[in-house]
Write an enzyme that holds these catalytic residues in place. Structure first.
Site, PDB file in Angstrom:
ATOM      1  CB  SER A 186       7.622  -5.520   4.255  1.00 32.94           C
ATOM      2  OG  SER A 186       8.212  -6.144   5.352  1.00 32.94           O
ATOM      3  CG  ASP A 280       7.997  -0.448  10.308  1.00 36.51           C
ATOM      4  OD1 ASP A 280       8.678  -1.589  10.472  1.00 36.51           O
ATOM      5  OD2 ASP A 280       7.625  -0.456   9.225  1.00 36.51           O
ATOM      6  CG  HIS A 310       6.041  -3.519   9.244  1.00 34.77           C
ATOM      7  ND1 HIS A 310       6.986  -3.048   8.428  1.00 34.77           N
ATOM      8  CD2 HIS A 310       6.019  -4.980   8.685  1.00 34.77           C
ATOM      9  CE1 HIS A 310       7.434  -3.997   7.332  1.00 34.77           C
ATOM     10  NE2 HIS A 310       6.639  -5.032   7.581  1.00 34.77           N
TER      11      HIS A 310
END
Length: 344
Positions: A186, A280, A310
């Site tokens: 991320s 996501d 995610h």
């Protein structure tokens, strides 16, 4: 479906409607909901950092299944402090128990996610622990200064400082200074590729490989995956907008190539593994990054895991796709390090 099938197979599922999480992934999401967290985007940063996390949901499920969420999985850890760009940083070294101390081992420098605002080494323990075990490498997971107390580019400066420290000190913890890769999830995926860019631009030793897991690498909040997953969990569009508000002095700063990496100069970067989740908001920019890296001359292996969200990567103990993704990352790291056992 076998792990190999998950790694190599690509679904042609249409994306005109929001995708649904598969059964194991949904179990984690349901457990997270049951923990009663408040919407991150309604909180200040201090309170947001106290909310239950997907990792808390995984640990809760493990306890319900009669398993020990604190099991080390054959990997020992040592918490240390290293110098950052403006002060000390927390870091954690992961080593498989069976590592021999009489030889040097490949190293992966890892950066956790959290939108540059929340999360820490504990929240993102599953990914580096699994990769250390499966790739047979030392992982150095590095924390960094977070916003809003330390706004952009504090985290980026710390990431580069951490890379320089590992280059200079790898041998002190049994690492091979010639075999060092970079990895992140991320926001940490953004830091990882920025380390590669900084190494190129500053004449530093380049990472042997980069593993980018659902990286935050764009500033367009209207891509197809943002539209599809505007209300997704555990990451949605409102949370991204909250991260932007907390991290940057102004929204205009998100045009900086360190943030909008898909428009940056990507020539001369290491070969890459890009791992994405279907459910996501960041999926589209991750797919675009894989294309841009290839266009710039990097060899890229890319896989989008359908039915996963995610944050799934560190959930290998309860989500099969996470085990598949960690296996994929470990294999690509071994290939890059020259430690993979090839068939005769």
């Amino acid at each position: 479906m076998s792990i190999l099938d998950k790694i190599l197979g690509q679904s042609d599922k249409p994306r005109d409607t929001p995708a649904k999480a598969d059964r194991q992934m949904q179990r984690v999401l349901d457990e997270l909901t049951s923990l009663g967290g408040k919407p991150i985007e309604t909180l200040d940063a201090a309170e947001a950092r106290r909310q239950p996390t997907p990792t808390d949901a995984v640990k809760s499920l493990l306890r319900k299944d009669g398993k020990d969420p604190a099991a080390d999985l054959g990997v020992k850890t040592t918490d240390i402090t290293i110098p950052g760009a403006a002060g000390p940083l927390q870091a954690r070294i992961y080593k498989p128990h069976e590592h021999s101390e009489d030889r040097l081992h490949p190293v992966v420098v890892y950066f956790h996610g959290g939108g540059f605002v929340i999360a820490d080494l504990d929240v993102y323990d599953g990914g580096p622990r699994g990769v250390s075990k499966m790739a047979d490498v030392i992982v150095v997971s590095v924390h960094y200064r977070q916003a809003p107390e330390h706004k952009f580019p504090a985290a980026h400066d710390d990431a580069t400082a951490a890379w320089k420290w590992v280059l200079a000190n790898a041998q002190t913890f049994g690492g091979d200074p010639q075999k060092i890769a970079v990895m992140g999830e991320s926001a940490g995926g953004n830091l990882a590729i920025n380390v590669s860019i900084a190494a190129r631009d500053q004449g530093l030793q380049a990472p042997v490989h980069q593993v980018l897991v659902y990286p935050l690498v764009g500033n367009d909040l209207n891509t197809p995956s943002y539209v599809e997953n505007a209300q997704a969990k555990p990451l949605n569009k409102a949370m991204i907008e909250w991260f932007v508000k907390n991290t940057f002095a102004s929204e205009a700063e998100t045009a900086d190539p360190r943030v909008n990496v898909v428009e940056a100069d990507l020539i001369g970067l290491p070969d890459s593994t890009v791992i994405l989740a279907e459910i996501d908001p960041l999926r589209s920019e991750g797919e675009l990054l894989a294309e841009r890296l290839e266009q710039a001359g990097s060899s890229v292996r890319h896989k989008t895991f359908n039915g996963s969200t995610h944050e799934f990567f560190g959930m290998a103990l309860v989500v099969p796709d996470a085990m598949a993704a960690q296996t994929f990352a470990a294999h690509e790291l071994k290939r890059a390090f020259g430690t993979a056992i090839l068939p005769i």
